[in-house]
Design an enzyme around this catalytic site. Structure first.
Site, PDB file in Angstrom:
ATOM      1  N   VAL A  71       7.657   6.888  12.270  1.00  0.00           N
ATOM      2  CA  VAL A  71       6.988   7.295  13.503  1.00  0.00           C
ATOM      3  C   VAL A  71       5.828   8.226  13.184  1.00  0.00           C
ATOM      4  CG1 VAL A  71       7.268   8.342  15.776  1.00  0.00           C
ATOM      5  CG2 VAL A  71       9.206   7.172  14.719  1.00  0.00           C
ATOM      6  N   LYS A  79       9.907   1.005  11.463  1.00  0.00           N
ATOM      7  CA  LYS A  79      10.207   1.305  12.871  1.00  0.00           C
ATOM      8  C   LYS A  79      10.766   0.102  13.618  1.00  0.00           C
ATOM      9  CE  LYS A  79       5.600   0.146  12.883  1.00  0.00           C
ATOM     10  NZ  LYS A  79       4.640   0.320  11.770  1.00  0.00           N
ATOM     11  N   THR A 133       0.819  -1.212   0.000  1.00  0.00           N
ATOM     12  CA  THR A 133       0.000   0.000   0.000  1.00  0.00           C
ATOM     13  C   THR A 133       0.852   1.260   0.000  1.00  0.00           C
ATOM     14  OG1 THR A 133      -1.775  -1.151   1.187  1.00  0.00           O
ATOM     15  CG2 THR A 133      -1.801   1.257   1.237  1.00  0.00           C
ATOM     16  N   VAL A 134       1.877   1.300   0.849  1.00  0.00           N
ATOM     17  CA  VAL A 134       2.713   2.498   0.950  1.00  0.00           C
ATOM     18  C   VAL A 134       3.598   2.650  -0.282  1.00  0.00           C
ATOM     19  CG1 VAL A 134       4.509   3.669   2.277  1.00  0.00           C
ATOM     20  CG2 VAL A 134       2.675   2.440   3.458  1.00  0.00           C
ATOM     21  N   ASP A 176       4.130  -2.002  18.956  1.00  0.00           N
ATOM     22  CA  ASP A 176       4.286  -1.017  17.886  1.00  0.00           C
ATOM     23  C   ASP A 176       4.568   0.359  18.468  1.00  0.00           C
ATOM     24  OD1 ASP A 176       3.769  -0.086  14.954  1.00  0.00           O
ATOM     25  OD2 ASP A 176       2.386   1.140  16.137  1.00  0.00           O
ATOM     26  N   LYS A 227       8.185   2.850  18.216  1.00  0.00           N
ATOM     27  CA  LYS A 227       8.183   4.261  17.834  1.00  0.00           C
ATOM     28  C   LYS A 227       8.709   5.137  18.963  1.00  0.00           C
ATOM     29  CE  LYS A 227       4.234   3.406  14.792  1.00  0.00           C
ATOM     30  NZ  LYS A 227       2.759   3.510  14.656  1.00  0.00           N
ATOM     31  N   GLY A 247      -1.575   4.589   7.042  1.00  0.00           N
ATOM     32  CA  GLY A 247      -2.272   4.644   5.757  1.00  0.00           C
ATOM     33  C   GLY A 247      -1.307   4.976   4.645  1.00  0.00           C
ATOM     34  N   ILE A 265       2.831  12.761  10.471  1.00  0.00           N
ATOM     35  CA  ILE A 265       3.245  13.833  11.388  1.00  0.00           C
ATOM     36  C   ILE A 265       4.758  14.005  11.297  1.00  0.00           C
ATOM     37  CG2 ILE A 265       3.332  14.595  13.785  1.00  0.00           C
ATOM     38  CD1 ILE A 265       0.875  12.879  14.331  1.00  0.00           C
TER      39      ILE A 265
END
Length: 433
Positions: free
Chosen positions: A133, A106, A13-14, A202, A206, A302, A137
């Site tokens: 991370v 990560k 997806t990424v 997870d 991070k 996402g 953002i």
């Protein structure tokens, strides 16, 4: 005008979103950097899979390590995931060849970040990981560059969208944990095996990276105390609401006299805090420094959000912006001096199923007094099967004033040994102004 030739490993997806973003924003990126940025070679598990992107004219490598060593690429992008090979071997190969690396991995960095940064320093190759991370953002650049003049005292945040989605649904719609998790899996927010997310690992990975960036320490995921959200019930979230709190899974790193305290656990935060307002799959990171306090909020996962961070790093590479991966040379990173979790101080929410017999309340109060724990409030509730309380038992909620983790653990062990409670007590830490 020169071209930055990208080798990309991982077309999930990424990876697909990165290819699409580079094509869609090609003119703007070229205007910003003075260079065109183009994927010229890729590697993935299946060559014949239809991914909805045009890869004609793009070289294919079955082996991502061979791609990393391809002399005809300028930068290697690793989007395969996993904390071992082939991701580790490919990233190390690219860095050893003097080639910049951009990664969203990560887990890899939490376990091998310092080692890989050292490989890059030896060959003058930069390691970029904004996407590792909090998704979209820009917290890595914020800590490494924008807040470089601050002495950071605390970094905390909602770093896992799956957990935040579940806790938001539970609190707002009064839906039990298992039902919320099933919805998260159906919607693609949680994996078929959700352990990594809901048990806090997870978030811990991070947090390990943020701690290094904020405090100049070596990445040490093993130094983090970790609790997940499996044990939370509707009764706990309803009680938090009545007390003026929201429950969030937080990753917290704070400077103390004993060292850097790193912890991941469910936390009650005051409703008026900005981080308490963050709902759904959104992430947030709060940074407290001696000059600046700020909170960054945005999509934590996402394809589009993560691709945005990857492309941002590629723009840095195209511009020649480098720097040390964790803000300092590896040789200058200090071992993380661990602050024992037992010394953590704060308020606590404690829910127990108390045996309904004379002397139970007095026994609990006596044990609390023996440990010097002062109680802000005691609330008794009628039996609630959803909270794991049998009909003949009583749900008792205790709110403490500031005390230590060690004292709470000792008192709970003593109360259990006294036989005045049944089942596993629920303990949630409280953060206050």
């Amino acid at each position: 005008m020169s071209q930055l030739k990208v080798g990309l490993a991982g077309l999930g997806t990424v990876g697909v979103a990165v290819v699409q973003m580079l094509e869609r924003q090609a003119a703007e990126i070229e205007a910003r950097t003075g260079r065109s940025v183009k994927v010229v070679a890729v590697s993935a598990r299946s060559k014949g899979k239809d991914r909805g992107i045009d890869l004609s004219g793009v070289r294919w490598h079955d082996d991502p390590v061979a791609l990393a060593r391809d002399p005809d690429i300028d930068v290697f992008v690793e989007l395969m995931g996993g904390d071992g090979d082939p991701a580790k071997a490919a990233v190390a190969a690219a860095l050893a060849a003097g080639r910049p690396v951009v990664t969203a991995n990560k887990a890899l960095l939490a376990h091998h970040g310092v080692e890989l940064a050292q490989v890059g320093e030896a060959s003058n190759a930069t390691l970029h990981f904004e996407a590792a991370v909090a998704g979209g953002i820009p917290i890595v650049k914020t800590l490494r560059e924008a807040l470089g003049g601050n002495r950071i005292e605390r970094v905390s945040g909602i770093l896992n969208g799956t957990c935040n989605y579940i806790l938001t649904r539970m609190a707002d719609e009064k839906i039990a944990f298992d039902a919320c998790l099933a919805d998260a899996q159906r919607l693609g927010y949680a994996e078929a095996d959700p352990t990594f997310d809901i048990d806090g690992f997870d978030t811990a990975h991070k947090l390990a990276l943020l701690t290094s960036l904020a405090f100049g320490t070596k990445v040490d995921a093993d130094a983090i105390y970790v609790e997940g959200i499996r044990s939370l019930t509707l009764a706990d979230l309803e009680a938090a609401d009545e007390l003026g709190f929201k429950v969030k899974l937080l990753g917290v790193a704070v400077r103390t006299e004993e060292g850097i305290e790193q912890r991941v656990h469910p936390t009650m935060v005051p409703k008026h805090w900005p981080i308490a307002q963050v709902s759904g799959v959104t992430n947030a990171v709060a940074v407290n420094g001696d000059a600046v306090n700020l909170t960054l909020v945005g999509p934590g996962a996402g394809g589009a959000a993560t691709a945005s961070a990857v492309v941002g790093d590629l723009i840095d590479v195209a511009r020649g912006n480098g720097g040390f991966a964790f803000g300092l040379p590896v040789a200058a990173l200090q071992p993380a001096q661990r602050a024992p979790m037992q010394r953590h101080e704060g308020g606590y929410y404690i829910r127990v199923a108390a045996v309904n017999k004379p002397g139970t309340a007095a026994t609990i109060a006596r044990r609390m007094a023996e440990e010097g724990i002062s109680l802000e409030s005691i609330v008794q509730r009628r039996p609630q099967r959803a909270a794991g309380v049998e009909p003949n038992d009583v749900a008792v909620i205790l709110i403490t004033y500031a005390t230590t983790e060690d004292a709470v653990r000792r008192v709970m062990a003593a109360i259990e040994a006294d036989g005045v409670i049944v089942g596993q007590p629920q303990v949630i830490r409280i953060e206050k102004d």
